[in-house]
Design an enzyme around this catalytic site. Structure first.
Site, PDB file in Angstrom:
ATOM      1  N   TYR A 262       0.830  -1.206   0.000  1.00  0.00           N
ATOM      2  CA  TYR A 262       0.000   0.000   0.000  1.00  0.00           C
ATOM      3  C   TYR A 262       0.864   1.256   0.000  1.00  0.00           C
ATOM      4  O   TYR A 262       0.659   2.168  -0.815  1.00  0.00           O
ATOM      5  CB  TYR A 262      -0.926  -0.006   1.215  1.00  0.00           C
ATOM      6  CG  TYR A 262      -1.897   1.147   1.241  1.00  0.00           C
ATOM      7  CD1 TYR A 262      -2.978   1.183   0.368  1.00  0.00           C
ATOM      8  CD2 TYR A 262      -1.741   2.198   2.144  1.00  0.00           C
ATOM      9  CE1 TYR A 262      -3.879   2.239   0.393  1.00  0.00           C
ATOM     10  CE2 TYR A 262      -2.638   3.256   2.179  1.00  0.00           C
ATOM     11  CZ  TYR A 262      -3.698   3.270   1.301  1.00  0.00           C
ATOM     12  OH  TYR A 262      -4.590   4.321   1.316  1.00  0.00           O
TER      13      TYR A 262
ATOM     14  N   LYS B 225       1.093   4.084  -3.059  1.00  0.00           N
ATOM     15  CA  LYS B 225       0.785   5.487  -2.801  1.00  0.00           C
ATOM     16  C   LYS B 225       2.026   6.366  -2.989  1.00  0.00           C
ATOM     17  O   LYS B 225       1.913   7.530  -3.394  1.00  0.00           O
ATOM     18  CB  LYS B 225       0.205   5.658  -1.397  1.00  0.00           C
ATOM     19  CG  LYS B 225      -1.176   5.024  -1.223  1.00  0.00           C
ATOM     20  CD  LYS B 225      -2.195   5.588  -2.197  1.00  0.00           C
ATOM     21  CE  LYS B 225      -3.591   5.070  -1.926  1.00  0.00           C
ATOM     22  NZ  LYS B 225      -4.603   5.644  -2.848  1.00  0.00           N
TER      23      LYS B 225
END
Length: 244
Positions: A149, A153
Site C-alpha cells: 500500500y 501510494k
C-alpha cells in the site's frame, strides 16, 4: 463560498462508499453533473436512489480492457477524482504476488488509464480541467504491514507530479490529497480498538482522525478555480501527521 462547480461534469472513481460516495454527493450539491464509477452494482444502485441524476458506471478498474470499454462512452468530463483504491495489508516478508498485482493495478495503473481517457477528452475539446488523486499519508511514511500500500501510494505521489508537468500546458491541473485515517464506516470499524487507535493518534499533533468532510472539502477546493494556480501539489489532510 461558491466554488464555481455548477454545470461542470465530474467523474469519480471508487464512488460506492466512503470518501468517493461523499464526494459524489458534495459535487451534486454544488450543481455539478457526476459520473459515479464503482465495481459494486448494489452500491451504485443505492447511490442513485439517494441522489437521482448521478450517472452510474459499474466496472472493476483492475481490468484494463473492461475499464476502456466502460469509460469510452461516458462522454466528456471537466473534473476527475481518482479515489478508487485497495489496501491489502501484509508484512514485507509475506507480501504475495496477488497483493502486488491487485494493488498496483487499482492504486496506480487504473489512475493512469482513467486519467488518460479523461485528459484526452479535455484536450480534444480544448477545455481546461482539474484532476485530484486521493492518496494517503502512507505515500510519505512507512507504516508497519503496509508494504504494498505504501509503495503504490508513494508511486502515486510522483505520478501526480508527472501528470501535472505534462498536462499543465493543456491547462489541466493535477493535485493529490494525503489523508490520515478517515472516519468512514470502514475507518470507524478498523480503528475501533482503542490501543490500535492510540498508537496512531499519538503521532497526530491535532490528536484526532479526519472526518470524511475534511477530505471532501479539500477535494472540492482542488477541483475548483479557487485553486487555479495550484498543480503538482499534494495537500495533507492529516492533522499534522507528516509534520512529525
Amino acid at each position: 463560498m461558491d466554488l464555481g462547480l455548477a454545470g461542470r461534469r465530474a467523474l469519480v472513481t471508487g464512488a460506492g462508499k466512503g470518501i468517493g460516495r461523499s464526494t459524489v454527493l458534495a459535487l451534486k450539491a454544488a450543481g455539478a453533473q457526476v459520473v459515479a464509477v464503482s465495481r459494486t452494482r448494489e452500491d451504485l444502485d443505492d447511490l442513485v436512489r439517494e441522489c437521482p441524476g448521478v450517472e452510474p458506471v459499474c466496472v472493476d478498474l483492475a481490468d484494463w480492457e473492461a475499464t476502456e470499454q466502460a469509460l469510452s462512452n461516458v462522454g466528456p468530463a471537466d473534473l476527475l477524482v481518482n479515489n478508487a483504491a485497495v489496501a491489502l495489508l501484509q508484512p514485507f516478508l509475506e507480501v504475495t504476488k496477488e497483493a502486488c498485482v491487485t494493488s498496483f493495478n487499482v492504486n496506480l495503473r487504473a489512475v493512469i488509464q482513467v486519467s488518460q481517457i479523461v485528459a484526452k477528452g479535455m484536450i480534444a475539446r480544448g477545455v481546461p480541467g482539474a484532476i485530484v488523486n486521493v492518496s494517503s499519508q502512507a505515500s510519505q511514511r512507512a507504516l508497519t504491514n503496509h508494504t504494498v500500500y505504501c509503495s503504490t501510494k508513494g508511486a502515486l505521489y510522483m505520478l501526480t507530479k508527472m501528470m501535472a508537468l505534462e498536462l499543465g500546458p493543456h491547462k489541466i491541473r493535477v493535485n493529490a490529497v494525503n489523508p490520515t485515517v478517515v472516519m468512514t464506516p470502514m475507518g470507524r470499524t478498523n480503528w475501533s480498538d482503542p490501543h490500535k487507535a492510540k498508537a496512531m493518534l499519538d503521532r497526530i499533533p491535532l490528536g484526532k482522525f479526519a472526518e470524511v468532510e475534511n477530505v471532501v472539502d479539500t477535494i472540492l477546493f482542488l477541483l475548483s478555480n479557487r485553486s487555479g494556480m495550484t498543480t503538482g501539489s499534494t495537500l495533507p489532510v492529516d492533522g499534522g501527521f507528516l509534520a512529525t
